[in-house]
Design an enzyme around this catalytic site. Sequence first.
Site, short mmCIF file in Angstrom:
data_model
loop_
_atom_site.label_atom_id
_atom_site.label_comp_id
_atom_site.label_asym_id
_atom_site.label_seq_id
_atom_site.Cartn_x
_atom_site.Cartn_y
_atom_site.Cartn_z
N GLY A 231 7.39 7.30 9.14
CA GLY A 231 7.09 6.08 8.40
C GLY A 231 8.35 5.56 7.75
CG HIS B 284 5.41 9.00 1.91
ND1 HIS B 284 5.85 10.21 1.41
CD2 HIS B 284 6.53 8.28 2.20
CE1 HIS B 284 7.18 10.21 1.40
NE2 HIS B 284 7.61 9.05 1.87
CD GLU B 285 6.55 5.34 4.72
OE1 GLU B 285 7.38 4.59 4.19
OE2 GLU B 285 6.83 6.50 5.06
CD GLN C 284 11.68 4.79 3.02
OE1 GLN C 284 10.68 4.48 3.67
NE2 GLN C 284 12.22 6.00 3.07
CG HIS D 236 8.76 4.42 0.05
ND1 HIS D 236 9.85 4.88 -0.66
CD2 HIS D 236 8.52 5.36 0.99
CE1 HIS D 236 10.24 6.04 -0.18
NE2 HIS D 236 9.44 6.36 0.83
CB CYS E 234 11.07 10.93 1.50
SG CYS E 234 11.31 9.15 1.34
CG LEU E 235 13.29 8.94 6.99
CD1 LEU E 235 13.09 7.67 7.81
CD2 LEU E 235 14.00 10.01 7.78
#
Length: 156
Positions: free
Chosen positions: A46, A130-131, A51, A134, A88-89
């Site tokens: 995701g 999660h996304e 991000q 963000h 997470c990225l």
Amino acid sequence: MAVLDVLKAGNPILKQVAEPVTFVNKKIRNLLVDMAETMYKTDGCGLAAPQIGVSRRIIVLDDGNGLLELINPVIVHKEGTQIGLEGCLSVPGYYGDVVRFNKVVVHAINKHNKKVVIRAEGFLARILQHEIDHLDGILFIEKATDLKNVVQNNVD
């Protein structure tokens, strides 16, 4: 198409509430392509627009069943709980258990400005939450328990 740089924790954009998209145009559709390419090239499941430095309510994700591109996603129903490991990225090397809802219903629009409804459970529900976090300026490390840094420093 381009692989974009993923911002890391500490960047102020990641703590902002992202702005809604009023109309999906060619620029937004191109951004979706770049976001998906970035997500796949970085082995993510995701990616949210903040991000990559774009404070807009846009996410892409793939739970292994194909790409989902969602604009202005909103969780309208949630039930049950699950606990699972997340990373997470934007927070490379860190993982931790996060409590999430097990089932969610999300309303959004797609790249053609059409309303979509996503009914998700399990892993897909986890990714969506999660996304969407963000988009609200929330990183998983704020919710995680047992946060671990798995990056090993080699010292000679």
